[in-house]
Scaffold this active site. Structure first.
Site, mmCIF file in Angstrom:
data_model
loop_
_atom_site.group_PDB
_atom_site.id
_atom_site.type_symbol
_atom_site.label_atom_id
_atom_site.label_comp_id
_atom_site.label_asym_id
_atom_site.label_seq_id
_atom_site.Cartn_x
_atom_site.Cartn_y
_atom_site.Cartn_z
ATOM 1 N N GLU A 267 0.799 -1.240 0.000
ATOM 2 C CA GLU A 267 0.000 0.000 0.000
ATOM 3 C C GLU A 267 0.828 1.286 0.000
ATOM 4 O O GLU A 267 0.606 2.171 0.824
ATOM 5 C CB GLU A 267 -0.956 -0.004 1.201
ATOM 6 N N GLU A 380 -6.269 -10.534 -1.404
ATOM 7 C CA GLU A 380 -7.111 -10.316 -0.216
ATOM 8 C C GLU A 380 -8.579 -10.257 -0.620
ATOM 9 O O GLU A 380 -9.319 -9.358 -0.214
ATOM 10 C CB GLU A 380 -6.700 -9.019 0.494
HETATM 11 C C1 XIL Z 1 -6.463 -6.199 8.260
HETATM 12 C C2 XIL Z 1 -6.850 -7.390 9.123
HETATM 13 O O1 XIL Z 1 -7.745 -8.199 8.412
HETATM 14 C C3 XIL Z 1 -7.484 -6.913 10.416
HETATM 15 O O2 XIL Z 1 -7.719 -8.009 11.297
HETATM 16 C C4 XIL Z 1 -6.594 -5.892 11.093
HETATM 17 O O3 XIL Z 1 -7.260 -5.358 12.215
HETATM 18 C C5 XIL Z 1 -6.220 -4.771 10.147
HETATM 19 O O4 XIL Z 1 -5.640 -5.310 8.969
HETATM 20 N N1 XIL Z 1 -5.008 -4.525 3.652
HETATM 21 C C6 XIL Z 1 -4.035 -5.351 4.135
HETATM 22 C C7 XIL Z 1 -4.320 -6.232 5.299
HETATM 23 O O5 XIL Z 1 -2.959 -5.458 3.521
HETATM 24 O O6 XIL Z 1 -3.195 -6.437 6.087
HETATM 25 C C8 XIL Z 1 -5.443 -5.681 6.143
HETATM 26 O O7 XIL Z 1 -5.760 -6.658 7.128
HETATM 27 C C9 XIL Z 1 -6.629 -5.355 5.272
HETATM 28 C C10 XIL Z 1 -6.296 -4.299 4.259
#
Ligand code: XIL
Length: 548
Positions: A267, A380
């Site tokens: 990101e 994701e």
């Molecule tokens: C999220 C997790 O799912 C949560 O449990 C945590 O509180 C915050 O992070 N992008 C990403 C992930 O790369 O690491 C994130 O995961 C969601 C958005």
């Protein structure tokens, strides 16, 4: 740990306060990590000294808290919670006042303003139990990981195995071929202080995944979020660079040969953007950028390659498939490649919303990245039914939203089918498709029903619609010789049903076939897998279920 306060006024009896405030209270606060239930214990001794402590139920654990600076004054009190995140201390302030038989508590944290909660003597009611019966009953005849095994890996995210039920662990191992640690490999968890590592959960995850023949994707090394501030203290570039290198060397090195791939940088690009930023990398103003400049990405990739020459190295981000952010991602990736950053692949996170999935952008982004010689994974994936999507923090709502309707589930199934049609079409480029979570309970988008299993691990229509796609027309033709219009449902010998099967052809497949019928509360309708074959579709023998 607790500071004391002695009631100074002669005419105020400490006993009065004790009766009013002492004992156990229960209240709930929402937090970025989910709903937290505080079981608060307040004690005041005869001298009027007050102490307060609590057990806090969070999604993952029960945390014990000793409050500091506890002050009591008749019917009101205040206290503070000091929390440590990495090397940083946060102070959360509480103030409370009796309101009738309850205690109104306000909690404030930094600039964020107050959040109120009414503490009661009784335990808060547990959220209404989800109906264990699925909204739509779905039958599947094949596992998703097998259906795509010649195309790409299908994975899930979670910090398994601790705090997952036996049933969930079985589900994960059965259906998925790859795992991404959802939180436990992030800097703040695994490396909370410069001289402190916590490998307990990461080691456990790696061991569990190996035992279950799952490949492991590491997440994530260099990110603006969930990264402790100690990395950037002094803000001296050489020091920050050395810390980045040591972090990557230690973590990637520890799991060398065990993890197949890594999200090296996560990101790095700003949200939004416009036609001007589209011509630039539009990098997020993170601590990494501030201390090391745009060079931080190349450095991270080089350190990762040194630590494990065989791991596949990713740049990972959300919303990079569309608009100016996509254009910026291309500018950035081209620069990284030109600078000799050892980058192999791009992770499109894939936090999308049902009814608004940018299919065309996604397909174009896949081919754009492939044109740079990079592999692509969907890292994701979740398709939410209501509320926000996107990768941003702090946008989670609808935690206790109503169950999805049959129409919601069908629309989601269509979205997933179209997505997997695109992924399969580009199987030469796509390495892996990973769902962000396991089921609609184990997801950061809880309440938005984003995944393939509901909160009770029942298969959702989306699963069947994805499978329908994986079937080649040839297979489907073999399995479904006649196109039945009226299907008799056999119920396992307890009675006859007939129903008209409604079916429709999506752009890519005839998906989700719903037969509305009342099944004694077990399910509002039955869902039959239909294939995309022009020759017809499959039906499934159901049951046994109770017939009056
Ligand atoms: C999220 C997790 O799912 C949560 O449990 C945590 O509180 C915050 O992070 N992008 C990403 C992930 O790369 O690491 C994130 O995961 C969601 C958005």
């Amino acid at each position: 740990m607790s500071a004391t306060f002695t009631l100074g006024q002669e005419n105020t009896s400490p006993k009065q306060s004790s009766e009013s405030l002492t004992g156990t209270w229960h209240c709930q606060f929402d937090s970025p990590f989910g709903l937290q239930t505080y079981h608060l214990h307040i004690a005041i001794n005869d001298a009027g000294d007050a102490t307060a402590h609590a057990e806090v139920d969070t999604r993952d654990e029960v945390r014990k808290v000793e409050f500091v600076d506890v002050k009591v004054d008749n019917d009101s009190l205040s206290f503070a919670e000091v929390r440590q995140f990495g090397d940083r201390e946060f102070r959360i302030e509480y103030s409370g006042e009796r309101k009738g038989k309850d205690l109104a508590i306000t909690r404030s944290f930094g600039e964020r303003g107050g959040q109120e909660s009414l503490a009661t003597r009784e335990l808060p009611k547990p959220p209404p139990k989800e109906d264990p019966a699925p909204v739509v009953e779905v039958k599947i005849d094949c596992l998703i990981k097998d259906a795509f095994k010649d195309s790409f890996l299908v994975g899930m995210a979670g910090d398994l195995p601790s705090r997952y039920s036996e049933e969930e662990l079985k589900l994960a191992a059965e259906h998925f071929a790859a795992i991404t640690p959802e939180n436990c490999m992030k800097p703040e968890r695994v490396h909370p202080a410069e001289d402190r590592w916590d490998f307990e959960r990461t080691d456990a995850l790696v061991q569990w995944a190996e035992k279950n023949d799952m490949t492991i994707h590491g997440h994530t090394l260099v990110w603006h979020a969930q990264t402790p501030n100690w990395f950037f203290e002094e803000r001296d570039p050489e020091t920050v660079k050395r810390r980045m290198q040591q972090h990557i060397e230690t973590l990637v090195g520890r799991y060398k040969g065990k993890l197949q791939s890594w999200d090296v940088v996560n990101e790095a690009i700003n949200d939004g953007g416009n036609s001007e930023t589209a011509k630039t990398e539009n990098l997020r103003n993170s601590n990494w950028l501030q201390t090391l400049g745009p060079e931080f990405l190349t450095l991270a990739f080089k350190f990762a390659r040194q630590a494990d020459p065989d791991a596949v190295l990713y740049y990972n981000d959300y919303n990079i498939e569309s608009g100016p952010k996509h254009a910026s991602s291309m500018v950035l990736l081209e620069r990284l490649l030109a600078d000799g950053a050892p980058i192999d692949a791009v992770g499109i996170q894939g936090h999308w919303r049902s009814g608004r999935v940018p299919f065309e952008d996604i397909e174009k982004a896949i081919t754009d990245y492939a044109s740079l010689g990079l592999k692509v994974s969907i890292t994701e994936l979740d398709v939410t039914i209501r509320g926000e999507s996107g990768g941003q923090f702090g946008r989670r709502r609808f935690r206790n939203s109503a169950p999805p309707t049959v129409d919601d589930l069908n629309a989601q199934a269509d979205d997933y089918a179209r997505l997997f049609a695109i992924f399969k079409k580009h199987e030469d480029v796509i390495e892996r498709v990973t769902f962000w979570g396991l089921n609609d309970r184990r997801t950061w988008r809880r309440g938005q029903h984003p995944l393939l299993f509901d909160g009770n691990n029942n298969v959702k229509p989306a699963y069947a619609s994805i499978l329908a796609l994986a079937d080649s027309d040839d297979d489907a033709a073999k399995r479904a010789p006649e196109p039945p219009k009226n299907v008799r449902i056999e119920d396992g010998g307890q009675g006859d049903y007939s129903a008209t099967v409604a079916f429709r052809f999506d752009r890519h497949a005839a998906v989700s076939t719903i037969i509305p019928m009342d099944l004694q509360g077990r399910a509002k309708s039955h869902h039959f897998l239909a294939t995309s074959s022009p020759f017809g579709f499959l039906t499934w023998r159901t049951g046994p279920f109770a017939v009056p």
